[in-house]
Design an enzyme around this catalytic site. Structure first.
Site, short mmCIF file in Angstrom:
data_model
loop_
_atom_site.label_atom_id
_atom_site.label_comp_id
_atom_site.label_asym_id
_atom_site.label_seq_id
_atom_site.Cartn_x
_atom_site.Cartn_y
_atom_site.Cartn_z
N CYS A 50 0.78 -1.25 0.00
CA CYS A 50 0.00 0.00 0.00
C CYS A 50 0.81 1.29 0.00
O CYS A 50 0.72 2.09 -0.93
CB CYS A 50 -0.95 0.02 1.19
SG CYS A 50 -1.99 -1.44 1.27
N HIS A 104 -1.50 6.46 2.16
CA HIS A 104 -1.52 5.51 3.26
C HIS A 104 -1.37 6.31 4.55
O HIS A 104 -0.48 7.14 4.65
CB HIS A 104 -0.38 4.49 3.11
CG HIS A 104 -0.53 3.34 4.04
ND1 HIS A 104 -1.28 2.23 3.74
CD2 HIS A 104 -0.03 3.13 5.28
CE1 HIS A 104 -1.25 1.40 4.75
NE2 HIS A 104 -0.49 1.91 5.70
#
Length: 522
Positions: A50, A104
């Site tokens: 991510c 993120h």
């Protein structure tokens, strides 16, 4: 004036979508978007996890330039003060808005999703996000667990809702505010599912009877897979329902029936997100914004569903690096609609029958790092310059290249630009390539092989994907000076796509690969 941008990013979504030829999934709303879009069938993330992937495509720089391979550094401090895509739009007069998971969260975006650099107002996070890993999954015994497979009754959930439902509501509210204020906007909406836990409203299971769910076509660890390439899916093992299965580390396969349940829940979570996207695009219609808003739809990376005996992301295989990518550009990928006509009527996956083919499809191999220059060009902004070889000191530049020249749509097909290509430079670069990479702490699978911290990285797997092959070398890496030593190759992989589309037969050791190696270094 100029176009608005609606940027939809889905967490851990591989292209299991009707518009990508998946026969099982019910994804009518994303398929409808595809029917008005140009769809890239060979789009790849630069690292299959991510934070590094998101920082890479939001800055338009590769992981070796952001120096983020884990979750624990902020590029502006640790690498260079790079401008981001939303920051560039903000500096060009756009209201930039973030809803859900775009950057993120955490140190990798300065605990602020890079606000105020990237966003005009503080990013929105759903209030129920904090319950994501609580024990909310009801077991057969009626007790609550922290499971991987987690269909739920939404009315029993904290606050009676789920994060992606809240994000959709907020995005719809913001569209209304932008319309009312006649404000040009760049709205990024990040959906959490199908990221684990596979927690979604239980009714979506009805779309996927277990007897229709197959195993992966290649659910075994390939004989010639180098051990360094294997990811042992630790995050899956730590969920209570998987823990109870007592699977041996690192290669022990999950029982077949449980593999089917994971696959079933992944599909159900995709349909749940499809509904959210359907509601969001329908709101775009309702606000009368479908004629002047570019819609981009993609994911941060894929997710393995048992292929090669692997689960989750954390690898260089297509199943982990390949993402859906499509662009709806009013008047370009589809004709403008008359006032009041609908482009995106909401489609109910429980009753909608029949698919819709993509408006145009390109098989060109493209990279997410190209999103920044591509969106700048589509919006009519100046395209950021290509980065010099060393760009740590350059605030605004991109290591991707705009892919707008692949948008040449005619008769529902995209011309593959081989013949009659006016721009010789583009003709010359005949073979499109995508680069991905993945770090490892050791040659054999360890507890931290999926997500090694920077200081523990010893090997970097550099991978090159063209239409014909995937070539990967795992080389010595020194985290102290971020240097890869291509003279010290620990292992290699070579898959020829034509006769090995699933990447099961590694022919690296039986092929002379000097040519591939030169191309990778280039």
């Amino acid at each position: 004036d100029g176009m608005n941008i609606l940027f939809i990013i889905v967490d851990d979504l591989r292209p299991v979508l009707g518009c990508y030829g998946d026969k099982l999934v019910k994804s009518p709303n994303i398929d409808q978007l595809a029917s008005h879009s140009i769809v890239f069938s060979n789009a790849y993330a630069q690292q299959a996890v991510c934070a590094p992937s998101r920082v890479s495509f939001l800055t338009g720089r590769r992981p070796d330039t952001t120096r983020l391979y884990d979750f624990y550094s902020y590029w502006r401090v640790h690498a260079g003060n790079y401008s981001t895509m939303p920051q560039y739009f903000k500096e060009n007069g756009y209201m930039t808005l973030s809803v859900g998971k775009v950057f993120h969260p955490g140190v990798s975006s300065n605990y602020s999703d890079d606000y105020p650099y990237s966003w005009s107002i503080p990013p929105f996070h759903p209030s129920t996000e904090k319950h994501e890993n609580d024990k909310t999954c009801r077991g057969k015994d009626g007790k609550l667990y922290m499971n991987l497979v987690c269909p739920v009754d939404v009315t029993e959930m904290p606050e009676g809702t789920l994060p992606d439902i809240q994000s959709t509501e907020e995005a719809m509210r913001l569209l209304n505010v932008m319309k009312t204020n006649r404000q040009k906007f760049f709205l990024a909406v990040g959906y959490h599912k199908p990221h684990i836990p596979l927690r979604y409203p239980q009714e979506f299971l009805k779309l996927y009877p277990l007897e229709n769910i197959t195993l992966a076509p290649d659910p075994w660890v390939p004989k010639k897979l180098p051990s360094v390439a294997y990811n042992p899916w630790m995050d899956i093992r730590q969920r209570e329902d998987v823990e109870a299965l007592n699977v041996s580390f690192p290669y022990g396969p999950l029982p077949d029936d449980f593999q089917r349940q994971i696959r079933q829940s992944y599909y159900a979570a995709v349909s749940y997100v499809d509904v959210q996207i359907g509601l969001l695009l329908n709101a775009l219609d309702n606000e009368g914004l479908s004629n002047n808003t570019i819609v981009v739809f993609t994911a941060d990376h894929g997710w393995s569903l048992g292929e090669h005996g692997e689960w989750a992301k954390y690898s260089n295989f297509d199943v982990a690096t390949r993402v859906p990518l499509m662009f709806y550009v009013p008047g370009v990928t589809s004709s403008l609609v008359s006032k009041g006509a609908r482009v995106f009527p909401y489609l109910d996956p429980f009753s909608h029958i029949g698919g819709s083919a993509p408006q145009g499809q390109s098989k060109k191999v493209v990279e997410l790092v190209s999103l920044f220059p591509t969106l700048a060009e589509l919006a009519g902004l100046q395209v950021p310059p290509v980065c010099p070889e060393m760009s740590f000191g350059v605030a605004l530049c991109t290591e991707g290249t705009s892919i707008v020249h692949y948008f040449n749509v005619s008769e529902g097909q995209v011309k593959e630009g081989k013949k009659g290509c006016g721009d010789t430079d583009r003709c010359f670069n005949e073979e499109s390539v995508a680069f991905s990479q993945y770090p490892r702490p050791a040659d054999t699978p360890q507890w931290n092989s999926d997500k090694p911290k920077l200081k523990d990285i010893r090997i970097m797997g550099y991978s090159m994907r063209t239409i014909d092959y995937r070539y990967t070398v795992w080389v010595q890496f020194d985290p102290n000076n971020f240097s890869a030593n291509f003279k010290n190759i620990h292992a290699g992989e070579l898959y020829m796509m034509e006769n090995d589309p699933n990447q099961d037969f590694n022919i690296y050791n039986s092929t002379s690969h000097g040519w591939f190696f030169k191309k990778l270094l280039h």
